[in-house]
Design an enzyme around this catalytic site. Structure first.
Site, PDB file in Angstrom:
ATOM      1  N   SER A 195      28.114  54.964 -33.610  1.00 28.38           N
ATOM      2  CA  SER A 195      27.158  53.572 -33.441  1.00 28.38           C
ATOM      3  C   SER A 195      27.355  52.904 -32.099  1.00 28.38           C
ATOM      4  CB  SER A 195      27.670  52.902 -34.588  1.00 28.38           C
ATOM      5  OG  SER A 195      27.298  53.571 -35.998  1.00 28.38           O
ATOM      6  N   THR A 211      37.200  42.235 -40.073  1.00 31.67           N
ATOM      7  CA  THR A 211      35.926  42.488 -39.454  1.00 31.67           C
ATOM      8  C   THR A 211      34.914  42.726 -40.530  1.00 31.67           C
ATOM      9  OG1 THR A 211      34.693  44.140 -38.316  1.00 31.67           O
ATOM     10  CG2 THR A 211      36.580  44.911 -39.586  1.00 31.67           C
ATOM     11  N   ASP A 259      29.181  46.661 -44.159  1.00 35.01           N
ATOM     12  CA  ASP A 259      28.628  47.760 -43.249  1.00 35.01           C
ATOM     13  C   ASP A 259      27.182  47.951 -43.715  1.00 35.01           C
ATOM     14  OD1 ASP A 259      28.021  50.078 -42.018  1.00 35.01           O
ATOM     15  OD2 ASP A 259      29.979  50.731 -42.312  1.00 35.01           O
ATOM     16  N   CYS A 309      35.707  51.786 -29.705  1.00 34.66           N
ATOM     17  CA  CYS A 309      34.516  52.615 -29.521  1.00 34.66           C
ATOM     18  C   CYS A 309      34.275  53.497 -28.278  1.00 34.66           C
ATOM     19  CB  CYS A 309      33.453  51.639 -29.907  1.00 34.66           C
ATOM     20  SG  CYS A 309      33.079  50.724 -31.332  1.00 34.66           S
ATOM     21  N   GLU A 345      24.394  48.255 -33.508  1.00 32.54           N
ATOM     22  CA  GLU A 345      25.318  47.499 -32.985  1.00 32.54           C
ATOM     23  C   GLU A 345      26.105  46.845 -34.054  1.00 32.54           C
ATOM     24  OE1 GLU A 345      25.831  47.218 -29.434  1.00 32.54           O
ATOM     25  OE2 GLU A 345      27.771  46.253 -30.021  1.00 32.54           O
ATOM     26  N   LYS A 370      30.196  58.260 -43.502  1.00 33.16           N
ATOM     27  CA  LYS A 370      29.312  59.060 -42.830  1.00 33.16           C
ATOM     28  C   LYS A 370      29.157  60.251 -43.548  1.00 33.16           C
ATOM     29  CE  LYS A 370      30.050  56.876 -38.322  1.00 33.16           C
ATOM     30  NZ  LYS A 370      30.569  57.037 -36.871  1.00 33.16           N
ATOM     31  N   ARG A 403      25.136  50.047 -42.125  1.00 35.31           N
ATOM     32  CA  ARG A 403      24.520  51.088 -41.295  1.00 35.31           C
ATOM     33  C   ARG A 403      24.095  52.299 -42.487  1.00 35.31           C
ATOM     34  NH1 ARG A 403      29.573  52.495 -37.762  1.00 35.31           N
ATOM     35  NH2 ARG A 403      30.597  51.923 -39.443  1.00 35.31           N
ATOM     36  N   GLN A 438      36.412  56.338 -28.273  1.00 31.39           N
ATOM     37  CA  GLN A 438      36.047  57.353 -29.278  1.00 31.39           C
ATOM     38  C   GLN A 438      34.894  58.037 -28.640  1.00 31.39           C
ATOM     39  OE1 GLN A 438      35.408  55.887 -33.362  1.00 31.39           O
ATOM     40  NE2 GLN A 438      37.406  56.864 -33.836  1.00 31.39           N
TER      41      GLN A 438
HETATM   42 ZN   LIG Z   1      33.160  48.821 -30.696  1.00 30.22          ZN
END
Ligand SMILES: [Zn+2]
Length: 214
Positions: free
Chosen positions: A69, A130, A142, A84, A108, A170, A144, A87
């Site tokens: 992402s 978060t 989340d 991120c 994002e 995922k 996504r 990763q």
């Molecule tokens: Zn990030």
């Protein structure tokens, strides 16, 4: 029965030589698509010997795929608030070594957008985690969806993958959208003083399989 995703097609493919800040270099085949359901400009980066990965006979040798992402602050600027950037760098090399795709998804801030992600950072500085911060802003924890990832894989002719991820959502979403996840391959742990709380939250709240020294 898994639902087949709506059909997307490859729009363009070009070669893109990559060089990262630490000097690691490889060449990607970058694909754009027509027909992605959310209308956003997601990309697939083909890396390494994908043909060999697809035709290999042994179980567990499906092409290695990471849905990544987008994180402007982490990917492009090396922000230490998350993992991120590290990763992404790790995923590119591992996929180039074994053959597969990095799917660069324009999601994002877990799908809430860049400005809202910064708003959520401000709330995290007052003590929320978060996920709580996203909810406090009126978003889901989340947002996504990986439907576009399934569409992209289908357009690329890849229905069976080894999934490079620590995020169980995922895998379950991709399976629901008709992708065969033959293997789950965990990513490394990129722990720093600034992202420790963020990583612990991912483990505790979203069951990420990160082996952290808690
Ligand atoms: Zn990030």
């Amino acid at each position: 029965m898994p639902l087949p995703p709506p059909t997307a097609t490859i729009r363009t493919q070009v070669s893109l030589p990559l060089r990262f800040a630490d000097g690691y270099a490889t060449v990607a085949r970058v694909f754009s698509f027509d027909g992605l359901v959310d209308g956003l400009e997601h990309l697939a980066f083909g890396l390494g010997d994908r043909a060999a990965a697809v035709t290999a006979r042994e179980p567990g040798s499906a092409p290695l795929v990471r849905p990544h992402s987008e994180c402007l602050t982490g990917d492009a600027f090396g922000s230490q608030r998350c993992d991120c950037g590290a990763q992404l760098r790790e995923a590119v090399e591992r996929i180039a070594d074994s053959g597969g795709y990095l799917l660069y998804l324009r999601q994002e801030g877990r799908g809430i957008g860049l400005y809202a992600k910064l708003d959520a950072y401000a709330l995290q500085d007052t003590g929320l985690d978060t996920y709580e911060a996203n909810v406090a802003l009126g978003h889901g924890e989340d947002e996504r969806s990986y439907l576009v990832a399934a569409q992209m894989l289908r357009a690329l002719g890849t229905s069976r993958i080894a999934l490079l991820s620590n995020n169980p959502d995922k895998a379950s979403q991709l399976r629901r959208f008709g992708v065969t996840v033959a293997e789950l391959v965990p990513t490394g742990v990129h722990l720093s003083a600034s992202n420790a709380r963020y990583l612990v939250t991912k483990v505790r709240r979203a069951s990420h399989t990160l082996d952290l020294p808690l």
